[in-house]
Design a protein around this motif. Sequence first.
Motif, PDB file in Angstrom:
ATOM      1  N   ALA A 172      29.465 -57.737  20.154  1.00  0.00           N
ATOM      2  CA  ALA A 172      28.221 -58.451  19.860  1.00  0.00           C
ATOM      3  C   ALA A 172      28.511 -59.641  18.962  1.00  0.00           C
ATOM      4  O   ALA A 172      29.589 -59.767  18.382  1.00  0.00           O
ATOM      5  CB  ALA A 172      27.203 -57.523  19.200  1.00  0.00           C
ATOM      6  N   ALA A 173      27.527 -60.512  18.866  1.00  0.00           N
ATOM      7  CA  ALA A 173      27.579 -61.648  17.950  1.00  0.00           C
ATOM      8  C   ALA A 173      26.402 -61.550  17.003  1.00  0.00           C
ATOM      9  O   ALA A 173      25.289 -61.189  17.414  1.00  0.00           O
ATOM     10  CB  ALA A 173      27.524 -62.965  18.719  1.00  0.00           C
ATOM     11  N   ARG A 174      26.630 -61.858  15.732  1.00  0.00           N
ATOM     12  CA  ARG A 174      25.573 -61.864  14.743  1.00  0.00           C
ATOM     13  C   ARG A 174      25.410 -63.270  14.183  1.00  0.00           C
ATOM     14  O   ARG A 174      26.404 -63.935  13.872  1.00  0.00           O
ATOM     15  CB  ARG A 174      25.867 -60.870  13.621  1.00  0.00           C
ATOM     16  N   VAL A 175      24.166 -63.680  14.056  1.00  0.00           N
ATOM     17  CA  VAL A 175      23.848 -65.036  13.606  1.00  0.00           C
ATOM     18  C   VAL A 175      22.803 -64.936  12.504  1.00  0.00           C
ATOM     19  O   VAL A 175      21.892 -64.092  12.570  1.00  0.00           O
ATOM     20  CB  VAL A 175      23.319 -65.902  14.762  1.00  0.00           C
ATOM     21  N   MET A 176      22.927 -65.780  11.508  1.00  0.00           N
ATOM     22  CA  MET A 176      21.936 -65.852  10.430  1.00  0.00           C
ATOM     23  C   MET A 176      21.548 -67.305  10.202  1.00  0.00           C
ATOM     24  O   MET A 176      22.386 -68.201  10.220  1.00  0.00           O
ATOM     25  CB  MET A 176      22.509 -65.282   9.132  1.00  0.00           C
ATOM     26  N   ILE A 177      20.259 -67.519  10.015  1.00  0.00           N
ATOM     27  CA  ILE A 177      19.765 -68.811   9.549  1.00  0.00           C
ATOM     28  C   ILE A 177      18.859 -68.520   8.359  1.00  0.00           C
ATOM     29  O   ILE A 177      18.125 -67.523   8.355  1.00  0.00           O
ATOM     30  CB  ILE A 177      19.012 -69.582  10.654  1.00  0.00           C
ATOM     31  N   GLY A 178      18.932 -69.346   7.326  1.00  0.00           N
ATOM     32  CA  GLY A 178      18.157 -69.076   6.127  1.00  0.00           C
ATOM     33  C   GLY A 178      17.742 -70.337   5.414  1.00  0.00           C
ATOM     34  O   GLY A 178      18.195 -71.446   5.722  1.00  0.00           O
ATOM     35  N   ASP A 179      16.871 -70.154   4.434  1.00  0.00           N
ATOM     36  CA  ASP A 179      16.324 -71.278   3.681  1.00  0.00           C
ATOM     37  C   ASP A 179      16.097 -70.827   2.242  1.00  0.00           C
ATOM     38  O   ASP A 179      15.258 -69.958   1.978  1.00  0.00           O
ATOM     39  CB  ASP A 179      15.006 -71.735   4.310  1.00  0.00           C
ATOM     40  N   VAL A 180      16.867 -71.385   1.320  1.00  0.00           N
ATOM     41  CA  VAL A 180      16.713 -71.084  -0.096  1.00  0.00           C
ATOM     42  C   VAL A 180      15.507 -71.839  -0.637  1.00  0.00           C
ATOM     43  O   VAL A 180      15.271 -72.993  -0.273  1.00  0.00           O
ATOM     44  CB  VAL A 180      17.979 -71.477  -0.879  1.00  0.00           C
ATOM     45  N   ARG A 181      14.745 -71.179  -1.498  1.00  0.00           N
ATOM     46  CA  ARG A 181      13.619 -71.875  -2.126  1.00  0.00           C
ATOM     47  C   ARG A 181      14.145 -73.090  -2.876  1.00  0.00           C
ATOM     48  O   ARG A 181      15.086 -73.011  -3.638  1.00  0.00           O
ATOM     49  CB  ARG A 181      12.894 -70.958  -3.109  1.00  0.00           C
ATOM     50  N   GLY A 182      13.504 -74.220  -2.650  1.00  0.00           N
ATOM     51  CA  GLY A 182      13.995 -75.467  -3.217  1.00  0.00           C
ATOM     52  C   GLY A 182      14.783 -76.231  -2.169  1.00  0.00           C
ATOM     53  O   GLY A 182      14.853 -75.840  -1.005  1.00  0.00           O
ATOM     54  N   LYS A 183      15.392 -77.312  -2.593  1.00  0.00           N
ATOM     55  CA  LYS A 183      16.144 -78.142  -1.653  1.00  0.00           C
ATOM     56  C   LYS A 183      17.275 -78.828  -2.377  1.00  0.00           C
ATOM     57  O   LYS A 183      17.355 -78.849  -3.604  1.00  0.00           O
ATOM     58  CB  LYS A 183      15.228 -79.186  -1.002  1.00  0.00           C
ATOM     59  N   LEU A 185      20.864 -80.115  -3.930  1.00  0.00           N
ATOM     60  CA  LEU A 185      21.978 -79.559  -4.676  1.00  0.00           C
ATOM     61  C   LEU A 185      21.591 -78.378  -5.550  1.00  0.00           C
ATOM     62  O   LEU A 185      22.401 -77.501  -5.816  1.00  0.00           O
ATOM     63  CB  LEU A 185      22.593 -80.657  -5.544  1.00  0.00           C
ATOM     64  N   SER A 186      20.322 -78.322  -6.007  1.00  0.00           N
ATOM     65  CA  SER A 186      19.908 -77.240  -6.888  1.00  0.00           C
ATOM     66  C   SER A 186      19.895 -75.892  -6.193  1.00  0.00           C
ATOM     67  O   SER A 186      19.874 -74.848  -6.846  1.00  0.00           O
ATOM     68  CB  SER A 186      18.511 -77.536  -7.452  1.00  0.00           C
ATOM     69  N   ALA A 187      19.878 -75.867  -4.856  1.00  0.00           N
ATOM     70  CA  ALA A 187      19.802 -74.613  -4.104  1.00  0.00           C
ATOM     71  C   ALA A 187      21.162 -74.157  -3.574  1.00  0.00           C
ATOM     72  O   ALA A 187      21.234 -73.141  -2.877  1.00  0.00           O
ATOM     73  CB  ALA A 187      18.821 -74.778  -2.940  1.00  0.00           C
ATOM     74  N   ILE A 188      22.226 -74.878  -3.906  1.00  0.00           N
ATOM     75  CA  ILE A 188      23.529 -74.566  -3.326  1.00  0.00           C
ATOM     76  C   ILE A 188      24.049 -73.212  -3.799  1.00  0.00           C
ATOM     77  O   ILE A 188      24.708 -72.491  -3.048  1.00  0.00           O
ATOM     78  CB  ILE A 188      24.541 -75.681  -3.647  1.00  0.00           C
ATOM     79  N   GLY A 189      23.763 -72.833  -5.057  1.00  0.00           N
ATOM     80  CA  GLY A 189      24.282 -71.571  -5.587  1.00  0.00           C
ATOM     81  C   GLY A 189      23.857 -70.382  -4.762  1.00  0.00           C
ATOM     82  O   GLY A 189      24.693 -69.577  -4.320  1.00  0.00           O
ATOM     83  N   GLU A 190      22.552 -70.248  -4.507  1.00  0.00           N
ATOM     84  CA  GLU A 190      22.066 -69.130  -3.693  1.00  0.00           C
ATOM     85  C   GLU A 190      22.579 -69.230  -2.259  1.00  0.00           C
ATOM     86  O   GLU A 190      22.898 -68.205  -1.640  1.00  0.00           O
ATOM     87  CB  GLU A 190      20.535 -69.104  -3.688  1.00  0.00           C
ATOM     88  N   ASP A 225      21.887 -62.098 -12.926  1.00  0.00           N
ATOM     89  CA  ASP A 225      22.864 -62.725 -13.822  1.00  0.00           C
ATOM     90  C   ASP A 225      22.590 -64.200 -14.083  1.00  0.00           C
ATOM     91  O   ASP A 225      22.871 -64.698 -15.181  1.00  0.00           O
ATOM     92  CB  ASP A 225      24.277 -62.575 -13.248  1.00  0.00           C
ATOM     93  N   PHE A 226      22.042 -64.906 -13.092  1.00  0.00           N
ATOM     94  CA  PHE A 226      21.989 -66.362 -13.200  1.00  0.00           C
ATOM     95  C   PHE A 226      20.594 -66.958 -13.109  1.00  0.00           C
ATOM     96  O   PHE A 226      20.439 -68.162 -13.311  1.00  0.00           O
ATOM     97  CB  PHE A 226      22.867 -66.995 -12.110  1.00  0.00           C
ATOM     98  N   GLU A 227      19.575 -66.172 -12.804  1.00  0.00           N
ATOM     99  CA  GLU A 227      18.236 -66.736 -12.673  1.00  0.00           C
ATOM    100  C   GLU A 227      17.691 -67.122 -14.048  1.00  0.00           C
ATOM    101  O   GLU A 227      17.655 -66.291 -14.966  1.00  0.00           O
ATOM    102  CB  GLU A 227      17.297 -65.728 -12.016  1.00  0.00           C
ATOM    103  N   PRO A 228      17.261 -68.378 -14.221  1.00  0.00           N
ATOM    104  CA  PRO A 228      16.682 -68.782 -15.512  1.00  0.00           C
ATOM    105  C   PRO A 228      15.427 -67.970 -15.817  1.00  0.00           C
ATOM    106  O   PRO A 228      14.685 -67.583 -14.918  1.00  0.00           O
ATOM    107  CB  PRO A 228      16.351 -70.267 -15.296  1.00  0.00           C
ATOM    108  N   ASP A 229      15.192 -67.728 -17.101  1.00  0.00           N
ATOM    109  CA  ASP A 229      14.033 -66.933 -17.509  1.00  0.00           C
ATOM    110  C   ASP A 229      12.725 -67.551 -17.037  1.00  0.00           C
ATOM    111  O   ASP A 229      11.791 -66.836 -16.645  1.00  0.00           O
ATOM    112  CB  ASP A 229      14.012 -66.780 -19.037  1.00  0.00           C
TER     113      ASP A 229
END
Length: 407
Positions: A172-183, A185-190, A225-229
């Motif tokens: 089988a083949a598995r595929v993922m598409i996703g969208d981090v909240r925001g847009k 460079l700030s969303a690159i970490g997630e 660990d990394f989410e700002p308060d």
Amino acid sequence: MGSGQRRFAGLGQPWQTSQTLLLIPVALIALITVADIVTPSDIVLGPLLVIAPALTAWFAGPWTTGGVGTLAVAAQAFIGWHSGQLSSRHVIVQVAALVVLTSLIVVLCAVRDRHRRQLAQVRSVAEAAQHVLLWPLPSRLGPLQLACLYLAAEEEAEIGGDLYAAARTDGAARVMIGDVRGKGLSAIGEAALLLGAFREAAHQHAALPELAAALERSITRYLADFEPDEETGERFVTALLLEIPDDEPVVRMTSCGHLAPLLLGPGNAVTVPDLTPAPPLGVGMTDPGDRALDVLPFGSADTLLLYTDGVVEARDRDGVFYPLAQRTAQWTGSTPQALIHHIRHDLLAHTAGRLADDVALIAIRRTPAPHPGHHLGHHPGHHLGRPSGPARSAPAEPPDHRSGRPP
């Protein structure tokens, strides 16, 4: 090679272009010098010589600009010598002013070229980061053909908050598409975290709900660990997970708050499957039983188009959303690569090249496998399949909201 040579690429060889453009400021210097000499003494045209180095800076580097500036200063001195007033106060002031202005132009030209080199370096780093984090999808994955597109909304960025990945598992083949909240460079970490987690977990879990739970655990640990308060509970990722077996004409999907794909079939048919809704990743749903598995027919005549909300929420100058379903209906017979090409061109024309959010697209189509054990290729491609199970007609215009996302 000067910037003017790159800007006018295609008009001829670089050295030919440079010499042709240099004729313009040199001719201006000659014309202004002759005009100043032949006109009455009360008409002073010498100060116009500054136009020559200013014009040269538009297409050439600082050295060439300095050379043309030196020629302009010499022409100004020649005008003063010819009139017998070289040692007069006003001629000395004109020559000195031309030297100062030329020097300023050369300095600004050097600063501009330095910034261009820095920008080119940043772009090369961004491209390298994109290839490291967001690997190009293979053009062939078992019996599937794939094509993908990524457009970052942030200026000069190559990567952002949208993401996609594919993995080959047993049969089988598995595929993922996703969208981090925001847009941007700030969303690159997630995005980087989720991509790494998928590439590892895709081979370890038998079912998509279990895979989604594993991704949820990875996101939860990262946010702890990394989410700002001040952003507690506000960072999440929508995702759509697909599994396409080699020997069954079906596609299995688990939605994590992401938009349902478009299903393109024969006869310009465009429908949207009714996927079981579920919240996005990052809200603490670590039990596989919390997420459903939708199984839909997926034959070789179908094309499946996965996309992020940056596509359907793109607006034109009048605020009208991009009608993805309506536009793709005219391209259902296209190959996946051609389909993505059409959408890209049409989307950028709709928005006049200004995207408000990152855009990701994947097209998948099932074709006869070339040989057993085919593995990941190295070039991006385009193909998608349409599940023909429970479906509804796609709306001509996308709604003004982010499907599956909390308000």
